[in-house]
Scaffold this motif. Structure first.
Motif, PDB file in Angstrom:
ATOM      1  N   ALA A  79       0.837  -1.207   0.000  1.00  0.00           N
ATOM      2  CA  ALA A  79       0.000   0.000   0.000  1.00  0.00           C
ATOM      3  C   ALA A  79       0.864   1.246   0.000  1.00  0.00           C
ATOM      4  CB  ALA A  79      -0.920   0.003   1.223  1.00  0.00           C
ATOM      5  N   ALA A  80       2.083   1.134   0.531  1.00  0.00           N
ATOM      6  CA  ALA A  80       3.000   2.267   0.542  1.00  0.00           C
ATOM      7  C   ALA A  80       3.323   2.738  -0.871  1.00  0.00           C
ATOM      8  CB  ALA A  80       4.287   1.888   1.279  1.00  0.00           C
ATOM      9  N   MET A  81       3.491   1.803  -1.800  1.00  0.00           N
ATOM     10  CA  MET A  81       3.819   2.169  -3.175  1.00  0.00           C
ATOM     11  C   MET A  81       2.645   2.879  -3.850  1.00  0.00           C
ATOM     12  SD  MET A  81       6.088  -1.078  -4.493  1.00  0.00           S
ATOM     13  CE  MET A  81       6.869  -0.137  -5.802  1.00  0.00           C
ATOM     14  N   LEU A  82       1.439   2.444  -3.509  1.00  0.00           N
ATOM     15  CA  LEU A  82       0.251   3.086  -4.082  1.00  0.00           C
ATOM     16  C   LEU A  82       0.176   4.544  -3.660  1.00  0.00           C
ATOM     17  CD1 LEU A  82      -2.351   2.654  -5.724  1.00  0.00           C
ATOM     18  CD2 LEU A  82      -3.491   2.043  -3.573  1.00  0.00           C
ATOM     19  N   TRP A  83       0.441   4.832  -2.392  1.00  0.00           N
ATOM     20  CA  TRP A  83       0.406   6.210  -1.906  1.00  0.00           C
ATOM     21  C   TRP A  83       1.525   7.050  -2.529  1.00  0.00           C
ATOM     22  CZ3 TRP A  83      -1.599  10.429  -0.807  1.00  0.00           C
ATOM     23  CH2 TRP A  83      -0.977  11.435  -0.077  1.00  0.00           C
ATOM     24  N   ILE A  84       2.700   6.453  -2.708  1.00  0.00           N
ATOM     25  CA  ILE A  84       3.804   7.194  -3.336  1.00  0.00           C
ATOM     26  C   ILE A  84       3.395   7.661  -4.728  1.00  0.00           C
ATOM     27  CG2 ILE A  84       6.130   6.975  -4.295  1.00  0.00           C
ATOM     28  CD1 ILE A  84       6.771   5.106  -1.907  1.00  0.00           C
ATOM     29  N   VAL A  85       2.801   6.777  -5.512  1.00  0.00           N
ATOM     30  CA  VAL A  85       2.430   7.123  -6.890  1.00  0.00           C
ATOM     31  C   VAL A  85       1.320   8.169  -6.924  1.00  0.00           C
ATOM     32  CG1 VAL A  85       1.435   6.246  -9.035  1.00  0.00           C
ATOM     33  CG2 VAL A  85       3.182   4.922  -7.838  1.00  0.00           C
ATOM     34  N   LEU A  86       0.219   7.893  -6.238  1.00  0.00           N
ATOM     35  CA  LEU A  86      -0.917   8.814  -6.276  1.00  0.00           C
ATOM     36  C   LEU A  86      -0.590  10.130  -5.569  1.00  0.00           C
ATOM     37  CD1 LEU A  86      -3.880   6.349  -5.562  1.00  0.00           C
ATOM     38  CD2 LEU A  86      -3.085   7.233  -7.768  1.00  0.00           C
ATOM     39  N   GLY A  87       0.063  10.035  -4.421  1.00  0.00           N
ATOM     40  CA  GLY A  87       0.412  11.249  -3.686  1.00  0.00           C
ATOM     41  C   GLY A  87       1.364  12.132  -4.448  1.00  0.00           C
ATOM     42  N   CYS A  88       2.340  11.527  -5.087  1.00  0.00           N
ATOM     43  CA  CYS A  88       3.340  12.296  -5.825  1.00  0.00           C
ATOM     44  C   CYS A  88       2.716  13.043  -7.006  1.00  0.00           C
ATOM     45  CB  CYS A  88       4.434  11.354  -6.303  1.00  0.00           C
ATOM     46  SG  CYS A  88       5.884  12.191  -6.977  1.00  0.00           S
ATOM     47  N   ILE A  89       1.909  12.363  -7.796  1.00  0.00           N
ATOM     48  CA  ILE A  89       1.346  12.970  -9.007  1.00  0.00           C
ATOM     49  C   ILE A  89       0.340  14.072  -8.678  1.00  0.00           C
ATOM     50  CG2 ILE A  89      -0.107  12.543 -11.039  1.00  0.00           C
ATOM     51  CD1 ILE A  89       1.114   9.723 -11.145  1.00  0.00           C
ATOM     52  N   PHE A  90      -0.614  13.743  -7.802  1.00  0.00           N
ATOM     53  CA  PHE A  90      -1.747  14.647  -7.601  1.00  0.00           C
ATOM     54  C   PHE A  90      -1.565  15.619  -6.433  1.00  0.00           C
ATOM     55  CE2 PHE A  90      -3.559  10.864  -9.687  1.00  0.00           C
ATOM     56  CZ  PHE A  90      -4.073  11.470 -10.823  1.00  0.00           C
ATOM     57  N   ALA A  91      -0.666  15.321  -5.510  1.00  0.00           N
ATOM     58  CA  ALA A  91      -0.478  16.191  -4.352  1.00  0.00           C
ATOM     59  C   ALA A  91       0.924  16.787  -4.317  1.00  0.00           C
ATOM     60  CB  ALA A  91      -0.768  15.416  -3.067  1.00  0.00           C
TER      61      ALA A  91
END
Length: 502
Positions: A79-91
């Motif tokens: 789940a950490a990798m999912l947050w890295i991808v989504l958080g990085c792009i959109f936030a």
């Protein structure tokens, strides 16, 4: 390996697709003169080539956060990798783009001045204090972490005896020099070399894992694990994961660093590459270390044991030498060590500039730079004696809270210009809920309230802020005078630099 490559591809796609969309919403003006030319002083304001500015920005923002954070976040599972991808792009990348470009539009102003211009004078005063606290905490973290790692490296690999105190003094001495000299004298010259070490570390380690018969990248995890909390200590994924993985997904520290490069950027057209792109680069680094943490030790329990035996620094040391041998391990380990050092020096430099800007204290004379910098280093030196774990917890919360302020500032800017504010308001809503929930629920840093109540308070705070902003600022227009907003000169010079300036 497919998970990792897909995640990297999504980050790169985010740069070219969503990054271009964010740039269009901001509406760059290529004919506008940047602060590097308009306020050129040869110390902090001077034009640099786009690739050099990008590299410095990347090294400025990529401290131990995108390494230690993803390692600790990996304890929660994929789940950490999912947050890295989504958080990085959109936030995160959106946050960094606006923190940099709003500084460009306001004469290279530091984050407190930018916050004050769009959120009001009270917010400006609060942000001055909060940013200084964050930067000093960052400086302390980025002294203690590399000092500890270098001490272990030298003692283990050379047979020499070096104490932690000796390394702290050595790093502090470098920070003092790098903080007061013109930005192109040390930072502009050493960072290309440091960048080469960073590239070797990033590419070398993930390549070694990919071709290792013993350590398969994410080999022991199924797709369903992406949404499963696997923390061996039974720590809740919400909201702790979003505080733990700070710099690899979104970081308020970056808002304090972006103005440094806003003062050196030749053209607004470079902003997406420099600011949005550097955050994407940091996201890739975070993915690499998250993947290594999830792969090298076999399973979550193995990772937990490595963390328990020496923290995330032990994970870095063990995996670097285990994957690349002695020589390659030294180079990779040094590539990790330079990240906090290249962020620590600019953290102290930013704190000097914020103080000088607040008190309108000319920083061209070196004597004035020393007067501002030395008290900051004195406070930082005292704080190095505090337990690293305590400093890190306060840093994590202060870091994400600063990001919240910057995102709401960007939303206020977009609202006042009748632009699509949701690109910053949505991540601001989410991160506001995160930080309020965390401080309300935390028994060590906050109030120890039940999770359901804490989350409810977080949602109420987020909805209340967006309602206030929309009510107050939508359609106000940048030329409309709001008496409650701080009077900050709007430096929007529309002219090209002369040929002699170029």
């Amino acid at each position: 390996m497919l998970w990792f490559l897909t995640s990297v591809a999504l980050l790169l796609g985010g740069y070219f697709i969503y990054g271009a969309f964010v740039e269009r919403v901001f509406d760059i003006k290529t004919e506008r003169q940047t602060p590097a030319y308009a306020q050129r002083d040869g110390v902090d304001y001077l034009p640099m080539k786009k690739r050099k500015v990008y590299l410095i920005q990347l090294l400025n923002i990529a401290g131990v956060g995108p390494i230690f954070g993803p390692i600790m976040g990996a304890l929660y599972g994929p789940a950490a990798m999912l947050w890295i991808v989504l958080g990085c792009i959109f936030a995160g990348a959106t946050h960094d783009y606006f923190s940099g470009m709003l500084s460009v539009r306001n004469g290279g102003a530091s984050v407190p001045s930018i916050v004050g211009r769009y959120l009001g004078n009270t917010a400006r005063h609060f942000m001055n204090l909060f940013a200084l606290v964050l930067l000093i905490l960052v400086g302390v973290v980025f002294v203690s972490a590399p000092a500890g790692m270098l001490t272990n490296l030298i003692n283990d690999q050379t047979g020499l005896t070096v104490t932690l105190g000796m390394m702290v003094i050595f790093i502090f001495a470098y920070y003092i020099i790098a903080t007061i000299v013109p930005i192109d004298k040390i930072i502009g010259r050493l960072y290309p070399f440091f960048g080469a070490l960073l590239i070797f570390m990033s590419v070398g380690l993930i390549t070694a894992v990919a071709f290792s018969s013993e350590h398969q990248v994410m080999g022991s995890f199924a797709m369903s694990d992406m949404f499963t909390n696997m923390n061996p200590n039974d720590l809740p994924l919400w909201p702790a994961l979003f505080i733990t993985i700070a710099c690899g997904a979104i970081s308020g520290f970056h808002a304090t660093q972006s103005p440094l490069m806003a003062r050196c950027m030749e053209n607004e057209a470079n902003g997406r590459f420099v600011f949005y792109g550097a955050m994407i680069g940091e996201g890739v680094i975070a993915l690499i270390w998250c993947a290594i943490a999830l792969s090298f030790f076999g399973n979550i329990d193995g990772l937990q044991e490595a963390v328990a035996n020496g923290g995330p620094g032990n994970v870095v040391y063990t995996s670097s030498f285990g994957l690349l041998g002695v020589f390659g391990g030294i180079l990779a380990f040094l590539g990790v060590v330079i990240l906090p050092i290249t962020s620590g020096d600019t953290a102290f430099r930013s704190s000097r500039l914020i103080l000088a800007e607040y008190f309108n204290f000319d920083q061209k004379p070196i004597r004035n730079r020393l007067i501002v910098a030395l008290p900051i280093f004195l406070i930082g030196g005292i704080l190095t004696q505090v337990d690293f774990g305590i400093i890190w917890r306060y840093f994590g919360f202060a870091n994400q809270t600063t990001a919240v302020f910057m995102l709401w500032t960007a939303s206020a800017y977009l609202l006042r210009h009748n632009k699509l504010h949701w690109i910053t308001s949505v991540p601001a809503l989410f991160m506001t809920t995160v930080v309020v929930t965390f401080i309300m629920n935390s028994s060590t840093l906050g109030f120890g309230l039940p999770m359901a109540l804490s989350t409810g308070l977080g949602v109420i705070a987020a909805v209340g802020i967006i309602t206030l902003l929309i009510t107050r600022y939508k359609g106000i227009g940048d030329d409309t005078v709001d008496p409650e907003l701080v009077a900050v000169e709007n430096i929007d010079v529309v002219c090209q630099p002369t040929q002699s300036e170029v």
